[in-house]
Design a protein around this motif. Sequence first.
Motif, mmCIF file in Angstrom:
data_model
loop_
_atom_site.group_PDB
_atom_site.id
_atom_site.type_symbol
_atom_site.label_atom_id
_atom_site.label_comp_id
_atom_site.label_asym_id
_atom_site.label_seq_id
_atom_site.Cartn_x
_atom_site.Cartn_y
_atom_site.Cartn_z
ATOM 1 N N LYS A 15 8.085 1.568 -0.336
ATOM 2 C CA LYS A 15 8.591 0.981 -1.582
ATOM 3 C C LYS A 15 9.540 1.923 -2.317
ATOM 4 O O LYS A 15 10.624 1.523 -2.729
ATOM 5 C CB LYS A 15 7.410 0.611 -2.505
ATOM 6 C CG LYS A 15 6.392 -0.316 -1.871
ATOM 7 C CD LYS A 15 5.257 -0.658 -2.817
ATOM 8 C CE LYS A 15 4.418 0.519 -3.274
ATOM 9 N NZ LYS A 15 3.670 1.199 -2.178
ATOM 10 N N SER A 16 9.097 3.165 -2.511
ATOM 11 C CA SER A 16 9.957 4.121 -3.238
ATOM 12 C C SER A 16 11.231 4.392 -2.462
ATOM 13 O O SER A 16 12.314 4.492 -3.050
ATOM 14 C CB SER A 16 9.226 5.454 -3.454
ATOM 15 O OG SER A 16 8.143 5.265 -4.311
ATOM 16 N N THR A 17 11.102 4.514 -1.162
ATOM 17 C CA THR A 17 12.288 4.742 -0.329
ATOM 18 C C THR A 17 13.277 3.602 -0.501
ATOM 19 O O THR A 17 14.481 3.822 -0.700
ATOM 20 C CB THR A 17 11.863 4.870 1.157
ATOM 21 O OG1 THR A 17 10.929 5.949 1.265
ATOM 22 C CG2 THR A 17 13.046 5.129 2.047
ATOM 23 N N LEU A 42 13.534 1.501 -3.054
ATOM 24 C CA LEU A 42 14.082 1.499 -4.414
ATOM 25 C C LEU A 42 15.150 2.588 -4.575
ATOM 26 O O LEU A 42 16.198 2.355 -5.182
ATOM 27 C CB LEU A 42 12.953 1.696 -5.427
ATOM 28 C CG LEU A 42 13.284 1.281 -6.850
ATOM 29 C CD1 LEU A 42 13.336 -0.236 -6.967
ATOM 30 C CD2 LEU A 42 12.274 1.840 -7.838
ATOM 31 N N HIS A 43 14.872 3.762 -4.021
ATOM 32 C CA HIS A 43 15.853 4.858 -4.101
ATOM 33 C C HIS A 43 17.152 4.484 -3.389
ATOM 34 O O HIS A 43 18.240 4.803 -3.869
ATOM 35 C CB HIS A 43 15.270 6.135 -3.496
ATOM 36 C CG HIS A 43 14.204 6.754 -4.346
ATOM 37 N ND1 HIS A 43 13.444 7.820 -3.951
ATOM 38 C CD2 HIS A 43 13.757 6.434 -5.580
ATOM 39 C CE1 HIS A 43 12.592 8.147 -4.899
ATOM 40 N NE2 HIS A 43 12.755 7.314 -5.905
ATOM 41 N N ILE A 44 17.037 3.808 -2.251
ATOM 42 C CA ILE A 44 18.247 3.415 -1.511
ATOM 43 C C ILE A 44 19.009 2.336 -2.278
ATOM 44 O O ILE A 44 20.237 2.414 -2.415
ATOM 45 C CB ILE A 44 17.867 2.961 -0.085
ATOM 46 C CG1 ILE A 44 17.422 4.185 0.733
ATOM 47 C CG2 ILE A 44 19.035 2.245 0.592
ATOM 48 C CD1 ILE A 44 16.853 3.852 2.102
ATOM 49 N N SER A 59 0.829 -1.195 0.000
ATOM 50 C CA SER A 59 0.000 0.000 0.000
ATOM 51 C C SER A 59 0.869 1.252 0.000
ATOM 52 O O SER A 59 2.062 1.205 0.298
ATOM 53 C CB SER A 59 -0.951 -0.007 1.196
ATOM 54 O OG SER A 59 -0.193 -0.143 2.365
ATOM 55 N N SER A 60 0.262 2.359 -0.334
ATOM 56 C CA SER A 60 0.951 3.640 -0.389
ATOM 57 C C SER A 60 1.511 3.981 0.990
ATOM 58 O O SER A 60 0.840 3.783 1.992
ATOM 59 C CB SER A 60 -0.042 4.697 -0.861
ATOM 60 O OG SER A 60 0.640 5.859 -1.177
ATOM 61 N N GLY A 61 2.756 4.442 1.019
ATOM 62 C CA GLY A 61 3.390 4.777 2.294
ATOM 63 C C GLY A 61 4.117 3.613 2.947
ATOM 64 O O GLY A 61 4.724 3.776 4.006
ATOM 65 N N ALA A 78 12.821 0.310 -11.483
ATOM 66 C CA ALA A 78 11.676 0.961 -12.116
ATOM 67 C C ALA A 78 10.635 1.287 -11.049
ATOM 68 O O ALA A 78 10.175 0.405 -10.334
ATOM 69 C CB ALA A 78 11.079 0.058 -13.193
ATOM 70 N N ASP A 79 10.294 2.578 -10.936
ATOM 71 C CA ASP A 79 9.331 3.034 -9.930
ATOM 72 C C ASP A 79 8.026 3.384 -10.640
ATOM 73 O O ASP A 79 7.942 4.398 -11.314
ATOM 74 C CB ASP A 79 9.897 4.253 -9.185
ATOM 75 C CG ASP A 79 9.166 4.514 -7.876
ATOM 76 O OD1 ASP A 79 8.137 3.856 -7.620
ATOM 77 O OD2 ASP A 79 9.627 5.380 -7.108
ATOM 78 N N GLU A 80 7.040 2.514 -10.511
ATOM 79 C CA GLU A 80 5.738 2.690 -11.171
ATOM 80 C C GLU A 80 5.891 2.956 -12.677
ATOM 81 O O GLU A 80 5.312 3.921 -13.197
ATOM 82 C CB GLU A 80 4.968 3.860 -10.539
ATOM 83 C CG GLU A 80 4.632 3.669 -9.078
ATOM 84 C CD GLU A 80 3.528 2.644 -8.842
ATOM 85 O OE1 GLU A 80 2.950 2.118 -9.832
ATOM 86 O OE2 GLU A 80 3.269 2.336 -7.674
HETATM 87 P P1 ADP Z 1 4.950 7.547 -4.246
HETATM 88 O O1 ADP Z 1 3.903 8.010 -5.213
HETATM 89 O O2 ADP Z 1 5.990 6.660 -4.866
HETATM 90 O O3 ADP Z 1 4.404 6.989 -2.985
HETATM 91 P P2 ADP Z 1 5.341 9.981 -2.856
HETATM 92 O O4 ADP Z 1 4.267 10.793 -3.479
HETATM 93 O O5 ADP Z 1 5.150 9.372 -1.516
HETATM 94 O O6 ADP Z 1 5.785 8.844 -3.882
HETATM 95 O O7 ADP Z 1 6.680 10.807 -2.783
HETATM 96 C C1 ADP Z 1 7.106 11.631 -3.838
HETATM 97 C C2 ADP Z 1 8.384 12.308 -3.401
HETATM 98 O O8 ADP Z 1 8.151 13.074 -2.224
HETATM 99 C C3 ADP Z 1 9.502 11.347 -3.072
HETATM 100 O O9 ADP Z 1 10.717 11.892 -3.544
HETATM 101 C C4 ADP Z 1 9.510 11.265 -1.562
HETATM 102 O O10 ADP Z 1 10.821 11.004 -1.081
HETATM 103 C C5 ADP Z 1 9.029 12.655 -1.171
HETATM 104 N N1 ADP Z 1 8.219 12.606 0.060
HETATM 105 C C6 ADP Z 1 7.201 11.788 0.310
HETATM 106 N N2 ADP Z 1 6.684 11.987 1.526
HETATM 107 C C7 ADP Z 1 7.395 12.997 2.058
HETATM 108 C C8 ADP Z 1 7.339 13.695 3.297
HETATM 109 N N3 ADP Z 1 6.459 13.392 4.252
HETATM 110 N N4 ADP Z 1 8.236 14.692 3.522
HETATM 111 C C9 ADP Z 1 9.117 15.009 2.573
HETATM 112 N N5 ADP Z 1 9.226 14.382 1.373
HETATM 113 C C10 ADP Z 1 8.385 13.404 1.120
#
Ligand code: ADP
Length: 216
Positions: free
Chosen positions: A40-42, A44-46, A35-37, A161-163
């Motif tokens: 996953k992106s964190t 992948l970035h690491i 789920s969102s949050g 690949a992120d989404e």
């Molecule tokens: P995703 O759609 O992959 O879940 P997000 O919309 O959560 O991505 O995040 C988009 C960008 O914003 C990313 O670079 C992420 O590191 C940054 N980001 C997300 N949440 C926060 C936050 N609470 N504070 C600062 N940066 C954030």
Amino acid sequence: MLTARNLTKNYSNLPILKGVDITVGKGEIVTIVGSSGAGKSTLLHILGTLDTPSSGEIFLNDVNLADLKGDSLADFRNRHIGFIFQFHHLLPEFSALENVCIPGYIAGTKKSEVKEKALFLLETLGLQHRLDNKPNQLSGGEQQRVAVARALINNPDVVMADEPTGNLDSKNAYELHHLFLELRDKLKQTFIIVTHNEELAPMSDRQLVMKDGRII
Ligand code: ADP
Ligand code: ADP
């Protein structure tokens, strides 16, 4: 190929990754869902060296990513890791062929060799008739395939690949994902793919589910 052990990440003391272990073999396609949050992106970035973990270690082949800094990190990333994002981020003033070649030129590879590889990739991705088109002259699916060719130009060890299909309709999303499977089969290309697409995520070698900073 890629091994990460006990990765954690905190943002202002808030734990986002809580001890992630992941091993990916050459020629494997691993999808990451959740789920969102979930983080996953964190993650992948690491894994892609775009961000650093708070603790834990990552090896890409024999290289400890923590040993890389500054210019040598940027050079390593350009040579060894390919990236595909939800939005293609192609350079608007350059043609499809030029966009694919640029990371090869930056890596210092011989120009003729870069061009040959770019032509091979664009043909493999069905874009041989689109070489001279600028990004805004291409469809969404075509733009994303150019981004795939660009990610592959330096023969990366792994593509993150992120989404990648997040901005495509279901037909183009299916076709793009199939290209990933084909590139795995033909080139033994390794992919780590974060996706919300529940139909495509199981079409992989392994599907990892993330929840609340952990792979469950
Ligand atoms: P995703 O759609 O992959 O879940 P997000 O919309 O959560 O991505 O995040 C988009 C960008 O914003 C990313 O670079 C992420 O590191 C940054 N980001 C997300 N949440 C926060 C936050 N609470 N504070 C600062 N940066 C954030
Ligand atoms: P996912 O990709 O699974 O949606 P993310 O990795 O984008 O999850 O985000 C995980 C959590 O970390 C979210 O709560 C998000 O708000 C937070 N986060 C992401 N990037 C940052 C950042 N740069 N600063 C603070 N919080 C962040």
